[in-house]
Design a protein around this motif. Structure first.
Motif, PDB file in Angstrom:
ATOM      1  N   GLU B  14      -7.863  -3.114 -54.116  1.00 59.10           N
ATOM      2  CA  GLU B  14      -7.246  -4.405 -54.439  1.00 59.10           C
ATOM      3  C   GLU B  14      -6.416  -4.288 -55.708  1.00 59.10           C
ATOM      4  OE1 GLU B  14     -10.831  -7.067 -54.359  1.00 59.10           O
ATOM      5  OE2 GLU B  14      -9.407  -8.379 -53.352  1.00 59.10           O
ATOM      6  N   PHE B  39      -3.063  -8.180 -37.658  1.00 62.81           N
ATOM      7  CA  PHE B  39      -4.478  -8.316 -38.003  1.00 62.81           C
ATOM      8  C   PHE B  39      -5.306  -8.209 -36.723  1.00 62.81           C
ATOM      9  CE2 PHE B  39      -3.622  -9.252 -42.264  1.00 62.81           C
ATOM     10  CZ  PHE B  39      -2.614 -10.198 -42.357  1.00 62.81           C
ATOM     11  N   SER B  79      -4.317  -7.326 -51.506  1.00 66.11           N
ATOM     12  CA  SER B  79      -5.635  -7.948 -51.529  1.00 66.11           C
ATOM     13  C   SER B  79      -6.367  -7.540 -50.255  1.00 66.11           C
ATOM     14  CB  SER B  79      -5.515  -9.467 -51.614  1.00 66.11           C
ATOM     15  OG  SER B  79      -4.875  -9.961 -50.449  1.00 66.11           O
ATOM     16  N   SER B  81      -7.079  -9.197 -47.801  1.00 64.85           N
ATOM     17  CA  SER B  81      -6.456  -9.804 -46.621  1.00 64.85           C
ATOM     18  C   SER B  81      -5.224  -9.046 -46.142  1.00 64.85           C
ATOM     19  CB  SER B  81      -6.074 -11.258 -46.912  1.00 64.85           C
ATOM     20  OG  SER B  81      -5.117 -11.306 -47.951  1.00 64.85           O
ATOM     21  N   ASP B  82      -4.816  -8.042 -46.869  1.00 66.95           N
ATOM     22  CA  ASP B  82      -3.693  -7.212 -46.420  1.00 66.95           C
ATOM     23  C   ASP B  82      -4.154  -6.073 -45.520  1.00 66.95           C
ATOM     24  OD1 ASP B  82      -2.276  -7.721 -49.652  1.00 66.95           O
ATOM     25  OD2 ASP B  82      -1.523  -8.548 -47.757  1.00 66.95           O
TER      26      ASP B  82
END
Lengths: 116, 112
Positions: B14, B39, B79, B81-82
């Protein structure tokens, strides 16, 4: 606003059964694409519609695969006599106009088809 | 459509910057370079597109050298979420109605 929706999200079919997968593109989008994505691979092009006209079906793997978009909005991908190798995620994508200067397509979440 | 080569996977922490390089030695004069993100359990999402030099948007930057035989997608300060698969695509804007040709992509995993 609403994005591209697909239904069902998951489908289990016995080998030999027929299935129908639905795609609701973004309202007003002229272009609609279907892709097939095997596990661990990138999506592969199946077919393309411009309004109700199917202009490219070069990616359909066999004559068991059939797609339609009769009124230029909702599209259905039909697979007849399903086989195990048909197991994959089927993705639908739309874009506002015909081919232009952008590769931006809007994808739905996909339908995961499992053939047993 | 030109063939592309990109790493199978990349790990990051991160807050770091992630750079994914894609090789496309056979890129044609009228080809564009496009990147998508996917995703798990979702369809791919368009990130960025460019022709030459540098393109930047709110998500990423795309660097394209003068010879255009490669390109680098840069994700600043990633982050958790990437974490996703990132696909590099190369092709002309009017080829075959704009159908996309994906490779296997690069799996990026971001850890704390």
């Amino acid at each position: 606003g609403a994005g591209v929706s697909q239904s069902p999200r998951y489908k289990v079919a016995k080998r030999g059964q027929d299935v129908a997968l639905r795609c609701d593109p973004i309202s007003g989008h002229v272009s609609l694409f279907w892709y097939q994505q095997a596990l661990g691979q990138g999506p592969e092009f199946l077919t393309y519609f411009q309004n109700e006209a199917q202009l490219d079906k070069s990616g359909l793997p066999s004559d068991r695969f059939f797609a339609e978009r009769p009124e230029g909005s909702v599209s259905t991908l039909k697979i007849q006599r399903t086989q195990q190798e048909d197991s994959a995620v089927y993705l639908c994508a739309s874009r506002p106009g015909p081919a232009g200067d952008s590769y931006e397509q809007y994808f739905g979440p996909g339908t995961r088809l499992t053939v047993t | 459509l030109a063939k592309t080569t990109q790493p199978i996977s990349m790990d990051s922490y991160e807050g770091q910057e992630v750079n994914i390089t894609c090789s496309h030695n056979n890129i044609a004069t009228n080809d564009y370079i496009t990147w998508y993100q996917q995703f798990p359990s979702q369809g791919p999402r368009f990130i960025i597109q460019g022709y030459k030099t540098k393109v930047t948007n709110e998500v990423a930057s795309l660097f394209i050298p003068a010879d255009r035989k490669s390109s680098t997608l840069s994700l600043p300060r990633v982050s958790l979420s990437d974490t996703a698969v990132y696909y590099c695509l190369v092709g002309p804007p009017t080829d075959s109605w704009g159908k996309l040709q994906f490779g296997a992509g690069t799996q990026v995993v971001v850890t704390p």
